[in-house]
Write a protein that holds these residues in place. Sequence first.
Motif, mmCIF file in Angstrom:
data_model
loop_
_atom_site.group_PDB
_atom_site.id
_atom_site.type_symbol
_atom_site.label_atom_id
_atom_site.label_comp_id
_atom_site.label_asym_id
_atom_site.label_seq_id
_atom_site.Cartn_x
_atom_site.Cartn_y
_atom_site.Cartn_z
ATOM 1 N N MET A 23 0.704 -1.166 0.038
ATOM 2 C CA MET A 23 0.093 -0.070 -0.085
ATOM 3 C C MET A 23 0.790 1.095 -0.024
ATOM 4 S SD MET A 23 -3.438 -0.615 2.124
ATOM 5 C CE MET A 23 -2.668 -0.977 3.851
ATOM 6 N N GLN A 24 1.964 1.275 0.410
ATOM 7 C CA GLN A 24 2.986 2.241 0.661
ATOM 8 C C GLN A 24 3.444 2.751 -0.688
ATOM 9 O OE1 GLN A 24 5.836 2.714 4.000
ATOM 10 N NE2 GLN A 24 7.334 3.211 2.293
ATOM 11 N N LEU A 25 3.805 1.328 -1.486
ATOM 12 C CA LEU A 25 4.157 1.565 -2.936
ATOM 13 C C LEU A 25 3.037 2.277 -3.643
ATOM 14 C CD1 LEU A 25 6.387 0.499 -5.159
ATOM 15 C CD2 LEU A 25 4.700 -1.524 -5.139
ATOM 16 N N GLY A 26 1.921 1.692 -3.473
ATOM 17 C CA GLY A 26 0.968 2.089 -4.213
ATOM 18 C C GLY A 26 0.652 3.525 -3.974
ATOM 19 N N GLU A 27 0.659 4.141 -2.712
ATOM 20 C CA GLU A 27 0.349 5.718 -2.600
ATOM 21 C C GLU A 27 1.504 6.464 -3.196
ATOM 22 O OE1 GLU A 27 -0.054 8.454 1.479
ATOM 23 O OE2 GLU A 27 -0.399 6.206 1.467
ATOM 24 N N ARG A 28 2.732 5.992 -2.756
ATOM 25 C CA ARG A 28 3.949 6.930 -3.188
ATOM 26 C C ARG A 28 4.497 6.975 -4.533
ATOM 27 N NH1 ARG A 28 7.675 6.545 2.517
ATOM 28 N NH2 ARG A 28 5.868 7.060 3.885
ATOM 29 N N ILE A 29 4.227 5.612 -5.163
ATOM 30 C CA ILE A 29 4.848 5.648 -6.726
ATOM 31 C C ILE A 29 3.636 5.716 -7.697
ATOM 32 C CG2 ILE A 29 6.066 3.962 -8.249
ATOM 33 C CD1 ILE A 29 7.602 5.295 -5.703
ATOM 34 N N HIS B 264 -8.496 -1.852 2.347
ATOM 35 C CA HIS B 264 -6.970 -2.464 2.219
ATOM 36 C C HIS B 264 -6.873 -3.371 0.984
ATOM 37 C CE1 HIS B 264 -4.114 -5.413 3.668
ATOM 38 N NE2 HIS B 264 -3.652 -4.390 4.109
ATOM 39 N N ASP B 265 -7.716 -4.233 0.659
ATOM 40 C CA ASP B 265 -7.580 -5.147 -0.339
ATOM 41 C C ASP B 265 -7.635 -4.591 -1.814
ATOM 42 O OD1 ASP B 265 -6.964 -7.318 1.206
ATOM 43 O OD2 ASP B 265 -9.072 -8.340 1.291
ATOM 44 N N MET B 266 -8.356 -3.570 -1.892
ATOM 45 C CA MET B 266 -8.820 -2.862 -3.039
ATOM 46 C C MET B 266 -7.542 -2.150 -3.624
ATOM 47 S SD MET B 266 -12.688 -1.710 -2.829
ATOM 48 C CE MET B 266 -12.485 -0.273 -4.248
ATOM 49 N N ARG B 267 -6.662 -1.705 -2.486
ATOM 50 C CA ARG B 267 -5.481 -0.686 -2.593
ATOM 51 C C ARG B 267 -4.552 -1.763 -3.320
ATOM 52 N NH1 ARG B 267 -4.775 3.415 2.293
ATOM 53 N NH2 ARG B 267 -2.828 3.855 0.886
ATOM 54 N N ILE B 268 -4.419 -3.151 -2.612
ATOM 55 C CA ILE B 268 -3.359 -3.737 -2.828
ATOM 56 C C ILE B 268 -3.613 -4.175 -4.290
ATOM 57 C CG2 ILE B 268 -2.539 -6.076 -2.220
ATOM 58 C CD1 ILE B 268 -2.745 -5.513 0.433
ATOM 59 N N ASP B 269 -4.902 -4.693 -4.657
ATOM 60 C CA ASP B 269 -5.298 -5.239 -5.856
ATOM 61 C C ASP B 269 -4.890 -4.208 -6.925
ATOM 62 O OD1 ASP B 269 -6.126 -7.548 -5.103
ATOM 63 O OD2 ASP B 269 -8.160 -6.902 -5.192
ATOM 64 N N GLU B 270 -4.996 -2.906 -6.735
ATOM 65 C CA GLU B 270 -4.686 -1.674 -7.656
ATOM 66 C C GLU B 270 -3.305 -1.593 -7.828
ATOM 67 O OE1 GLU B 270 -5.461 1.449 -10.298
ATOM 68 O OE2 GLU B 270 -6.395 -0.548 -9.976
ATOM 69 N N THR B 271 -2.565 -1.755 -6.719
ATOM 70 C CA THR B 271 -1.026 -1.555 -6.872
ATOM 71 C C THR B 271 -0.445 -2.442 -7.507
ATOM 72 O OG1 THR B 271 -1.227 -0.354 -4.793
ATOM 73 C CG2 THR B 271 1.166 -1.334 -5.392
#
Length: 380
Positions: free
Chosen positions: A299-305, A313-320
């Motif tokens: 999730m940190q990777l998804g947000e910052r990059i 939580h799971d949606m953000r992981i899936d999208e990343t």
Amino acid sequence: MNNFSFQNPTKLIMGKGMIAQLSQEIPADKKVMITFGGGSVKKNGVYDQVKQALSQHQIVEFWGIEPNPAIETLRKAIELGKQEKVDFLLAVGGGSVIDGTKLISAGLLYEGDAWDLVKKGQAHDTVPLGTVLTLPATGSEMNNGAVISCHETKEKYAFYANYPVFSILDPEVTFSLPAHQVACGISDTFVHVLEQYLTKTGESRIMDRWAEGILQTLVEIAPKIRENQHDYQLMADFMMAATMGLNGFIAMGVSQDWSTHMIGHELTALCGLTHGHTLAIVMPGTMDVLRKEKGAKIMQLGERIFGVVAGTHDMRIDETIRKTEEFFRSLGLTTSLSEEGIGMDVIDEIEKRFNERGVHFGEDGLVDGATAKAILTRVL
């Protein structure tokens, strides 16, 4: 931050025309064996620059170190080096040539078969070596690692020797590289960083930000490089990203993974797929299968990059994971095994090899044969 000890003795020499400095970096009394790959350096002018710079040195040439350097080839180089009594090595090429030359540097001082050193995993007695980098990807120009293959047994192992004394990086030599090689180099660099970043949160703010800086740079420059591979500043950034991604700087005091690499090595050994390409296929599977353990960092990777901030939580992981795979595909690389004609027989063989070796890769030692199979099945 975890305890660590860090030292990197390689002298980095960066910029246009810097190959000419070879004459100053290699002592005049050394007998130098120059190692090469398949001959592209004769087409892009690097060979002529090297020969001109070393015109006053006594040199021996060895050609033919292949991608994923093979012990069968390196044995011949070691034999030649011993016959000629060389006492300095210069690797001119990409990561494979440099990796192979690291084993040669140890093999020249070893009485047995150099494959013994590979299986042992390390060697401390080596002939000094320098490098002229022509393909950014592996970071081998500024670290002490190498990966050596055996064609006979279809095996591929990591090996550690001494660091290059110096490495010369001239971005202009990358202008003529095939687009696929550049794509694989970017993928390799990206995953090198993820292997040191995508582990645990809260270990080091500064290492996280350094790693994220490299990742952000790659995401920014990759599409621009595909449009114009002759842009000096873009290729300079690419070269530095590859070097900084695996010279130990972003690994200080943080957990590391490397399970994606270990699985990728097996795909290369068994199927011949380019190393950087294997990583683009495997990494999304690693992220998905280990989402529970790596969730916070994903999730940190998804947000910052990738700017992924909305959803559960799971949606953000899936999208990343989707964004990561999308990045690899934007390089022109496939991201599934089936697209490369690789099926369950290969997956089963990798599981078998991991089980026979009793391995447990990853920052928590969770990637054994069964987990590797799950990761590969996810990307089938």
